[in-house]
Design a protein around this motif. Structure first.
Motif, PDB file in Angstrom:
ATOM      1  N   ARG A   1       0.835  -1.208   0.000  1.00 15.37           N
ATOM      2  CA  ARG A   1       0.000   0.000   0.000  1.00 15.37           C
ATOM      3  C   ARG A   1       0.872   1.261   0.000  1.00 15.37           C
ATOM      4  NH1 ARG A   1      -3.994  -2.702   4.108  1.00 15.37           N
ATOM      5  NH2 ARG A   1      -5.348  -3.752   2.606  1.00 15.37           N
ATOM      6  N   TYR A   2       1.941   1.215   0.725  1.00 10.72           N
ATOM      7  CA  TYR A   2       2.880   2.340   0.747  1.00 10.72           C
ATOM      8  C   TYR A   2       3.459   2.574  -0.646  1.00 10.72           C
ATOM      9  CZ  TYR A   2       7.194   4.892   1.704  1.00 10.72           C
ATOM     10  OH  TYR A   2       8.215   5.799   1.672  1.00 10.72           O
ATOM     11  N   LEU A   3       3.774   1.491  -1.353  1.00  6.39           N
ATOM     12  CA  LEU A   3       4.359   1.612  -2.684  1.00  6.39           C
ATOM     13  C   LEU A   3       3.390   2.243  -3.676  1.00  6.39           C
ATOM     14  CD1 LEU A   3       6.421  -1.690  -3.034  1.00  6.39           C
ATOM     15  CD2 LEU A   3       7.195   0.599  -2.403  1.00  6.39           C
ATOM     16  N   THR A   4       2.099   2.089  -3.437  1.00  3.40           N
ATOM     17  CA  THR A   4       1.115   2.760  -4.287  1.00  3.40           C
ATOM     18  C   THR A   4       1.333   4.265  -4.236  1.00  3.40           C
ATOM     19  OG1 THR A   4      -0.495   1.004  -3.933  1.00  3.40           O
ATOM     20  CG2 THR A   4      -1.354   3.136  -4.661  1.00  3.40           C
ATOM     21  N   PHE A   5       1.523   4.806  -3.035  1.00  2.45           N
ATOM     22  CA  PHE A   5       1.760   6.234  -2.886  1.00  2.45           C
ATOM     23  C   PHE A   5       3.127   6.637  -3.436  1.00  2.45           C
ATOM     24  CE2 PHE A   5      -1.489   5.330   0.287  1.00  2.45           C
ATOM     25  CZ  PHE A   5      -2.432   6.278  -0.073  1.00  2.45           C
ATOM     26  N   CYS A   6       4.098   5.758  -3.323  1.00  5.94           N
ATOM     27  CA  CYS A   6       5.410   6.027  -3.926  1.00  5.94           C
ATOM     28  C   CYS A   6       5.277   6.160  -5.438  1.00  5.94           C
ATOM     29  CB  CYS A   6       6.400   4.912  -3.594  1.00  5.94           C
ATOM     30  SG  CYS A   6       6.853   4.831  -1.859  1.00  5.94           S
ATOM     31  N   GLY A   7       4.512   5.270  -6.042  1.00  6.57           N
ATOM     32  CA  GLY A   7       4.280   5.326  -7.485  1.00  6.57           C
ATOM     33  C   GLY A   7       3.620   6.628  -7.900  1.00  6.57           C
ATOM     34  N   ILE A   8       2.642   7.059  -7.128  1.00  8.38           N
ATOM     35  CA  ILE A   8       1.967   8.333  -7.419  1.00  8.38           C
ATOM     36  C   ILE A   8       2.958   9.488  -7.332  1.00  8.38           C
ATOM     37  CG2 ILE A   8       0.251   9.979  -6.550  1.00  8.38           C
ATOM     38  CD1 ILE A   8      -1.397   7.471  -5.669  1.00  8.38           C
ATOM     39  N   GLY A   9       3.782   9.486  -6.299  1.00  9.27           N
ATOM     40  CA  GLY A   9       4.768  10.551  -6.132  1.00  9.27           C
ATOM     41  C   GLY A   9       5.800  10.577  -7.249  1.00  9.27           C
ATOM     42  N   ILE A  10       6.289   9.416  -7.629  1.00  7.05           N
ATOM     43  CA  ILE A  10       7.278   9.338  -8.709  1.00  7.05           C
ATOM     44  C   ILE A  10       6.667   9.823 -10.014  1.00  7.05           C
ATOM     45  CG2 ILE A  10       8.610   7.744 -10.153  1.00  7.05           C
ATOM     46  CD1 ILE A  10       9.066   6.089  -7.555  1.00  7.05           C
ATOM     47  N   GLN A  11       5.458   9.362 -10.304  1.00  8.10           N
ATOM     48  CA  GLN A  11       4.826   9.771 -11.551  1.00  8.10           C
ATOM     49  C   GLN A  11       4.525  11.277 -11.551  1.00  8.10           C
ATOM     50  OE1 GLN A  11       1.471   7.495 -12.912  1.00  8.10           O
ATOM     51  NE2 GLN A  11       1.950   8.123 -14.998  1.00  8.10           N
ATOM     52  N   ASN A  12       4.087  11.814 -10.438  1.00  6.29           N
ATOM     53  CA  ASN A  12       3.855  13.261 -10.358  1.00  6.29           C
ATOM     54  C   ASN A  12       5.143  14.037 -10.604  1.00  6.29           C
ATOM     55  OD1 ASN A  12       1.129  13.039  -9.900  1.00  6.29           O
ATOM     56  ND2 ASN A  12       1.286  13.288  -7.687  1.00  6.29           N
ATOM     57  N   ALA A  13       6.249  13.552 -10.058  1.00  8.39           N
ATOM     58  CA  ALA A  13       7.540  14.210 -10.269  1.00  8.39           C
ATOM     59  C   ALA A  13       7.940  14.145 -11.742  1.00  8.39           C
ATOM     60  CB  ALA A  13       8.615  13.566  -9.394  1.00  8.39           C
ATOM     61  N   GLN A  14       7.701  13.013 -12.389  1.00  6.98           N
ATOM     62  CA  GLN A  14       8.018  12.877 -13.808  1.00  6.98           C
ATOM     63  C   GLN A  14       7.158  13.818 -14.650  1.00  6.98           C
ATOM     64  OE1 GLN A  14       7.335   8.657 -14.209  1.00  6.98           O
ATOM     65  NE2 GLN A  14       9.510   8.175 -13.991  1.00  6.98           N
ATOM     66  N   LEU A  15       5.873  13.894 -14.337  1.00  5.16           N
ATOM     67  CA  LEU A  15       4.978  14.784 -15.075  1.00  5.16           C
ATOM     68  C   LEU A  15       5.366  16.250 -14.875  1.00  5.16           C
ATOM     69  CD1 LEU A  15       1.572  13.008 -14.404  1.00  5.16           C
ATOM     70  CD2 LEU A  15       2.801  13.133 -16.582  1.00  5.16           C
ATOM     71  N   PHE A  16       5.745  16.598 -13.662  1.00  5.30           N
ATOM     72  CA  PHE A  16       6.177  17.969 -13.399  1.00  5.30           C
ATOM     73  C   PHE A  16       7.430  18.301 -14.188  1.00  5.30           C
ATOM     74  CE2 PHE A  16       8.606  21.108 -10.972  1.00  5.30           C
ATOM     75  CZ  PHE A  16       7.700  22.146 -10.954  1.00  5.30           C
ATOM     76  N   GLU A  17       8.376  17.378 -14.225  1.00  3.25           N
ATOM     77  CA  GLU A  17       9.608  17.605 -14.976  1.00  3.25           C
ATOM     78  C   GLU A  17       9.311  17.802 -16.462  1.00  3.25           C
ATOM     79  OE1 GLU A  17      14.007  15.599 -15.740  1.00  3.25           O
ATOM     80  OE2 GLU A  17      12.501  14.503 -14.604  1.00  3.25           O
TER      81      GLU A  17
END
Length: 72
Positions: A36-52
């Motif tokens: 479940r924690y990794l789900t939020f990690c995935g969201i954070g990583i993808q948000n960072a990629q989209l922001f970049e």
């Protein structure tokens, strides 16, 4: 364990190590919480990629706008 984006694509991996209580093995509950924690990690990583990508596109647009101003 895989870290996935919202489309289910693997974008990273993570592991849990060094359990600190008396038992050396992780329980099924430990694994569920970590997943479940990794789900939020995935969201954070993808948000960072989209922001970049957004920042890079903004910079490209600035360069194009500056070139247009020079030409006209």
């Amino acid at each position: 364990m895989p870290i996935c984006n919202y489309e289910g694509e693997v974008i990273g991996v993570a592991q849990i190590i060094n359990k600190t209580n008396d038992t050396k093995e992780f329980t099924k509950r430990d694994v569920e919480v970590f997943q479940r924690y990794l789900t939020f990690c995935g969201i954070g990583i993808q948000n960072a990629q989209l922001f970049e990508m957004s920042v890079l596109e903004f910079r490209r647009n600035q360069v194009s706008n500056n070139e247009s101003k020079i030409l006209f």
